[in-house]
Design a protein around this motif. Sequence first.
Motif, PDB file in Angstrom:
ATOM      1  N   ALA A   9      -2.327  -5.397 -76.003  1.00 55.49           N
ATOM      2  CA  ALA A   9      -2.986  -6.706 -76.118  1.00 55.49           C
ATOM      3  C   ALA A   9      -3.241  -7.284 -74.729  1.00 55.49           C
ATOM      4  CB  ALA A   9      -2.126  -7.658 -76.949  1.00 55.49           C
ATOM      5  N   ALA A  10      -2.262  -7.145 -73.849  1.00 59.08           N
ATOM      6  CA  ALA A  10      -2.422  -7.650 -72.475  1.00 59.08           C
ATOM      7  C   ALA A  10      -3.538  -6.908 -71.743  1.00 59.08           C
ATOM      8  CB  ALA A  10      -1.096  -7.519 -71.711  1.00 59.08           C
ATOM      9  N   THR A  12      -6.077  -5.436 -73.128  1.00 55.98           N
ATOM     10  CA  THR A  12      -7.344  -5.838 -73.747  1.00 55.98           C
ATOM     11  C   THR A  12      -7.823  -7.161 -73.160  1.00 55.98           C
ATOM     12  OG1 THR A  12      -6.775  -4.660 -75.786  1.00 55.98           O
ATOM     13  CG2 THR A  12      -8.494  -6.361 -75.943  1.00 55.98           C
ATOM     14  N   ILE A  13      -6.925  -8.119 -73.040  1.00 61.42           N
ATOM     15  CA  ILE A  13      -7.286  -9.423 -72.465  1.00 61.42           C
ATOM     16  C   ILE A  13      -7.678  -9.273 -70.998  1.00 61.42           C
ATOM     17  CG2 ILE A  13      -6.355 -11.690 -71.831  1.00 61.42           C
ATOM     18  CD1 ILE A  13      -4.697 -11.461 -74.499  1.00 61.42           C
ATOM     19  N   LEU A  14      -6.936  -8.464 -70.261  1.00 58.66           N
ATOM     20  CA  LEU A  14      -7.264  -8.224 -68.850  1.00 58.66           C
ATOM     21  C   LEU A  14      -8.652  -7.599 -68.705  1.00 58.66           C
ATOM     22  CD1 LEU A  14      -6.408  -8.039 -65.821  1.00 58.66           C
ATOM     23  CD2 LEU A  14      -5.488  -5.778 -66.370  1.00 58.66           C
ATOM     24  N   ILE A  16     -11.146  -7.771 -70.830  1.00 58.98           N
ATOM     25  CA  ILE A  16     -12.154  -8.783 -71.177  1.00 58.98           C
ATOM     26  C   ILE A  16     -12.436  -9.657 -69.958  1.00 58.98           C
ATOM     27  CG2 ILE A  16     -12.588 -10.873 -72.534  1.00 58.98           C
ATOM     28  CD1 ILE A  16     -11.090  -9.455 -74.863  1.00 58.98           C
ATOM     29  N   GLY A  17     -11.380 -10.091 -69.278  1.00 60.22           N
ATOM     30  CA  GLY A  17     -11.555 -10.904 -68.075  1.00 60.22           C
ATOM     31  C   GLY A  17     -12.306 -10.171 -66.984  1.00 60.22           C
ATOM     32  N   MET A  45     -12.145  -1.723 -73.358  1.00 60.99           N
ATOM     33  CA  MET A  45     -11.580  -2.747 -74.236  1.00 60.99           C
ATOM     34  C   MET A  45     -11.496  -2.237 -75.676  1.00 60.99           C
ATOM     35  SD  MET A  45     -13.159  -6.300 -75.594  1.00 60.99           S
ATOM     36  CE  MET A  45     -14.302  -5.277 -76.474  1.00 60.99           C
TER      37      MET A  45
END
Length: 130
Positions: A9-10, A12-14, A16-17, A45
């Motif tokens: 999850a981390a 994936t968020i990274l 996306i950023g 992602m």
Amino acid sequence: MRRNRFIYAAFTILIIGLGLGSRAFSSFLPASVNAYLGDALWAAMIFTGCGFLFQTMKTIMTGIISLSFCVIIECSQLYHAEWIDRIRDTSLGGLVLGYGFLWSDIIAYTMGIVTCTLIELLHQNIKKRR
């Protein structure tokens, strides 16, 4: 191997950023990088999201499913009905569904997913040696 959902999850968020940042700072990136980075990150992602959802799936299968999803989304860009083009006209719809089919996007997706697959396989190999 069982994947840690928190880590995926981390990541994936990274990613996306990083992907949004690659669009925001595109004027600072070389054109050759700028043309493919966003698509490779989008595919990465998808890989990490697939890893999050399917904790025990083999890495190669995760890569195959992720790449298949990316190719299906890319091929869906050949379809232009009014209802789906309205979705593509929104910011989120455009980011998820894209706008037009490009073979180069499939190459970028492949590069992103192969990179993630190799990183995960390398990580697994290092864990086995410990």
